[in-house]
Design an enzyme around this catalytic site. Structure first.
Site, PDB file in Angstrom:
ATOM      1  CB  THR C  17      -0.912   0.034   1.239  1.00  0.00           C
ATOM      2  OG1 THR C  17      -0.136  -0.257   2.399  1.00  0.00           O
ATOM      3  CG2 THR C  17      -2.032  -0.969   1.120  1.00  0.00           C
ATOM      4  NE  ARG C  85      -7.074   0.494   2.243  1.00  0.00           N
ATOM      5  CZ  ARG C  85      -6.860   0.159   3.524  1.00  0.00           C
ATOM      6  NH1 ARG C  85      -7.540  -0.853   4.063  1.00  0.00           N
ATOM      7  NH2 ARG C  85      -5.971   0.787   4.249  1.00  0.00           N
ATOM      8  CD  GLU C 159     -10.906  -3.179   7.544  1.00  0.00           C
ATOM      9  OE1 GLU C 159      -9.988  -2.792   8.280  1.00  0.00           O
ATOM     10  OE2 GLU C 159     -11.085  -2.704   6.406  1.00  0.00           O
ATOM     11  CB  VAL C 192      -5.385  -2.534  13.179  1.00  0.00           C
ATOM     12  CG1 VAL C 192      -5.639  -1.405  14.167  1.00  0.00           C
ATOM     13  CG2 VAL C 192      -3.903  -2.883  13.156  1.00  0.00           C
ATOM     14  CG  ASP C 193      -9.992  -0.849  11.136  1.00  0.00           C
ATOM     15  OD1 ASP C 193     -10.585  -0.054  11.888  1.00  0.00           O
ATOM     16  OD2 ASP C 193      -9.172  -0.497  10.284  1.00  0.00           O
ATOM     17  CG  LEU C 260       2.973  -1.768   6.402  1.00  0.00           C
ATOM     18  CD1 LEU C 260       3.138  -1.757   7.916  1.00  0.00           C
ATOM     19  CD2 LEU C 260       1.771  -0.926   5.998  1.00  0.00           C
ATOM     20  CG  ASP C 389      -0.383 -41.226  -1.345  1.00  0.00           C
ATOM     21  OD1 ASP C 389      -0.192 -39.994  -1.330  1.00  0.00           O
ATOM     22  OD2 ASP C 389      -1.257 -41.781  -0.654  1.00  0.00           O
TER      23      ASP C 389
END
Lengths: 434, 434, 434
Positions: C17, C85, C159, C192-193, C260, C389
């Protein structure tokens, strides 16, 4: 018209798979013929002639014939249930159609096996609509051969995220008029293929723990009245590891496990049952260690706990952490660190004690257990109390119910059980809670 | 026509159960009369006269009468909410009908208790359609007595796999025109009966952890706007164990817990609130240990970490693993090993600092905290930084919101809170975030 | 009419981001301009110009313009996908409408960016009906600008408890005629949220583990054919911690993670790939330690395991527990304690070995690996076997598939891959399993 089947098992400890046809040997069904002779603790609760992964793809048509032949010959004497696994895949209609053909082959009354076939195991199922396709094929088999609808059980291998989610919908779907999903029996985790489906990677290539999957499978079974079974444990030499897995599963309500050998079957048939002798354990810095019963005391002989007495004071060191305590504080600390694993006999004692109290009008009683613990030569008497009420009693009944279920469904294990526990304990366990 | 009820609580820390009727004593309601007098930190947020498991079956009719009488006498002065538990079982219609009868008895306006009855607790619920049956009975009670529909809350005990799954459907079901499920209030785990329902077995008979159940309950509450509460902690003597459970629950978003004694109520009312004094901890080979604040330094006095300085070099040994480090590397290592647990005052400081930064147009700031750490006489200054943005601020607001909720709903705890934190801190906490 | 988009990625390792507009600097889009120049291992698989939390609310209109401008200028050369976003909130219609306006701005063909915009990231989604609102807005954007319906992907940030539950319904909802949810691409956890939404509290304010959330996200992705990505790892200095998180996620099937910084992107691009060199590890009393390859032996140089030979007897001490063993018992014990982490080359070797066996008609073969282990100067030869297998083969294929996906989608990383593994290994990995 065959008799309506009666599927009596409430518990399944063992799910044992056997290849159905092998190339390049005299008798391709040799392993089936050997497995169907298993009796007693080496015989599984559910035997699974495996016409899927354990058998090479080009041998599976012959495998289906072998199943029919071997079960027709010897199925009547087999002490567990017989549930062949057929091929299936949520993403491949030709595999699904092959699965139908194999079921038609195995259940054909002219082959003479169907009376001893209790159901089929369907691998690689997807979402609930995929389960219904398998259910429909079994209905067709039943209808084709004049069997009662729903008389053949269906077990599924949970080896995809889709199937994991589908277990949450069973209560909504079972009982709908357009399916016969009431035939469902076992929910079996298949962790190797699940790992592939989830695209999980571990550095060593070992299987992830998949604890959430096992919880969800156990919960799905609980909610829908089914039985949950864990997947195969690859490292056949590692008996302790297999036992640890069974114990961890039991604490999640998953009381059955896959077995790859008669040796594993024996371990998995015995491990969920309460032990013959009770014993004390102690938490030694992150490890649970069994104390040695030396008659007069329960003794810790390891090096992770040190205890010294100086006058009226005790120095207790657990993994480098030192506590200076008086006698009462030491006792309290040891009560916290220790635990007692009750024997079958102990459990029956407690059940009976609670039943008497209930008859005398008490709703809750304290169950006490005391011992002398010795560490580095220092002795101290401890006593732990646990409150029992109706809910505790009911929860503690599970191992007893398991025992009773085994006893009533597996006469071939009566001798082994009597040898393990003694006739007296067996009789008391059968009588309690009636 | 009674006033519409206002259910103001956003948080519930404590759920305290009391038997409703005991045989063979002068006053069968004695325990109820005593419990309803609790005030301050010993009084629960939710008090549950327990007309189910805590009361013998043959005493429950009298128990329902006792609830009505005691709440009529003294309910107005009780500082928490009052939610009697009645009998219920997903598998037994006669138990369910008995539950309706007891609710009709307790809520009968002629008995004078209903104005102080906030709702009912329904145990042993099954799938969502079973919850609707209980909801319908409460609607009938409300209608019968002229209460507003939905004014009596409904809390459920999650003690079956079915009920665990039902929590995933609440958002779809609440708000449908044919039910009043908006009355739902608490989702309470009942681990003993859940263990029975899941048929789980542990060697000692102790309860499994059921971490997935607790996560799913917390999530169900979060998704549907309800409050989650953990089940009873049996070992009443084990205060540290109870606190540890509360702390572990809080990290899953489950901020309430069952209490069996006023002593447990007090612990559970206080533990989720931030501490009065902040402190440093260190990870000592798998154990989190609090450092001793000796004024000039935060001191590790255990034996699991050793530190020695040789010239410009440091030797740090943690649980047998030795690292040779220069000063900066040591500092970095210690920053990783240590953590700071902020006091209520510290939290308010940080909230205010972030609010000022936000007003000044900054979206993210670093919060720093420094200390001198001393191990084996060797000292080193450390500083940890944490980036705070809006999301961090919102997440850190939860304990402050809890504090405010307690303060506004529990005037009887104001003195205790002022004593814990000091008046100044209380006022700052109430002001922050407005 | 633009070309139909082709979204080729099966795996996403990195989700990076960047703030879209900053106040008080010459060029508010400076960070976007810098990020879009990233190439090779520092360039993410998915780049997210972040017009939500990373950008101040009053700068977001300008941020939307900046995205359009920067992507129009340089998007064609960017080696990863580009998914801005935008703002969204399940509880706030004005935020949702603002999100629509920003999408209309960014995707406006007159701005020239839309050909290089692969989709949008929608934060703070609620239940499935809320996801449909976002899907509908993207459909409107597509329709408005003559883009094919479904050509813009949609990723969501999980979130809230609501969103966690919604992931269980995707298979039922995708494909319905009234939505275009087939556009779904990434399921990204936002811890976090989520912590705020779950109202969780930890003493230090650190994030809870949220292991169940990560499992459910990985499972949701698996069931619906999507890709799961973990949330941000705040402590940018802690590279080892970030790697550990990535490894733990991979074992749950969550192969992507938020980054980040370009430094985190590089770590997260490399960590899920198999190592260049294989190595042995040992379980040293609760810690997994890498053995030192000293050429003739794999050597344990720590202090948590001691080994001594006395005549024909060995004394092995692990964390204070002493075992007295003969040579075979010691070998067995060490086989249990050690594990081998295969290199990419080792994995390719095993795949090829199994493929040959399969061609020769074998369904399962034992893969062996041997080593000489040295502890305290005592040497012992060990050999571990693992049965492979078809299912094992398929599960071990995941890292190879990941490698191939990276290779085919990221030509800008070919040099780095060749440098990591050598050209020969790269070619063999590309050829295996075809």
């Amino acid at each position: 018209m065959p008799e309506p089947r009666i599927h009596g098992r409430e518990f399944v400890r063992t799910f044992f798979t056997t290849p159905t046809a092998e190339q390049g040997v005299d008798d391709s069904a040799k392993k089936l013929r050997k497995a169907i002779q298993l009796r007693g603790m080496q015989a599984p609760d559910v035997w699974v002639p495996d016409n899927e992964d354990a058998t090479a793809p080009n041998m599976r048509d012959e495998g289906a014939e072998n199943i029919a032949e071997v079960v027709a010959d010897d199925g009547a004497g087999f002490p567990g249930e017989i549930h062949p696994r057929v091929v299936w895949h949520r993403d491949d209609p030709s595999t699904r159609y092959k699965g139908l053909q194999h079921m038609l082959e195995i259940a054909d009354p002219e082959k003479g096996a169907v009376d001893d076939i209790d159901g089929f195991v369907i691998p690689e199922v997807g979402d609930i609509d995929d389960w219904k396709k398998a259910d429909e094929f079994i209905t067709i088999v039943e209808n084709e051969y004049g069997l009662e609808e729903g008389s053949l059980k269906m077990s599924v291998i949970i080896e995809s995220g889709q199937a994991e989610l589908a277990m949450g919908e069973l209560r909504d779907e079972m009982g709908k008029p357009t399916n016969n999903l009431e035939r469902l029996f076992l929910l079996v985790d298949g962790e190797v293929d699940y790992t592939k489906d989830m695209r999980a990677i571990t550095p060593t290539g070992g299987l992830p723990e998949w604890k959430e999957l096992r919880h969800n499978t156990s919960r799905g079974a609980s909610a829908a009245g089914l039985i949950s079974v864990d997947g195969p444990f690859d490292d056949i030499r590692d008996v302790e590891g297999y036992k640890d897995r069974i114990t961890a599963n039991a604490a999640m309500g998953m009381l059955g496990i896959w077995s790859l050998t008669p040796g594993q079957v024996e371990v998995a048939n015995k491990t969920p049952l309460p032990p013959q002798e009770g014993y004390w354990t102690v938490e030694a810095d992150g490890r649970t260690v069994e104390l040695d019963d030396e008659g007069d005391a329960q003794v810790y002989n390891g090096e992770r706990i040190d205890l010294e007495k100086e006058g009226e004071t005790y120095e207790l060191e657990v993994g480098g952490d030192e506590l200076v305590l008086d006698e009462d504080e030491l006792r309290e600390e040891l009560v916290d660190l220790t635990a007692y694993v009750p024997s079958m006999d102990d459990i029956v004692d407690s059940m009976e004690e609670f039943e008497s109290a209930k008859e005398a009008g008490k709703g809750a009683i304290a169950m006490s257990r005391s011992a002398t613990v010795r560490i580095d030569g220092v002795e101290i008497d401890i006593q732990s109390d646990r409150m029992w009420d109706e809910a505790t009693y009911q929860a503690m009944m599970t191992p007893v119910k398991l025992f009773k279920d085994v006893y009533s469904n597996r006469p071939d294990q009566h001798d082994a059980l009597a040898e393990m526990y003694g006739e007296g304990v067996v009789e008391r366990a059968l009588d309690v809670g009636l």
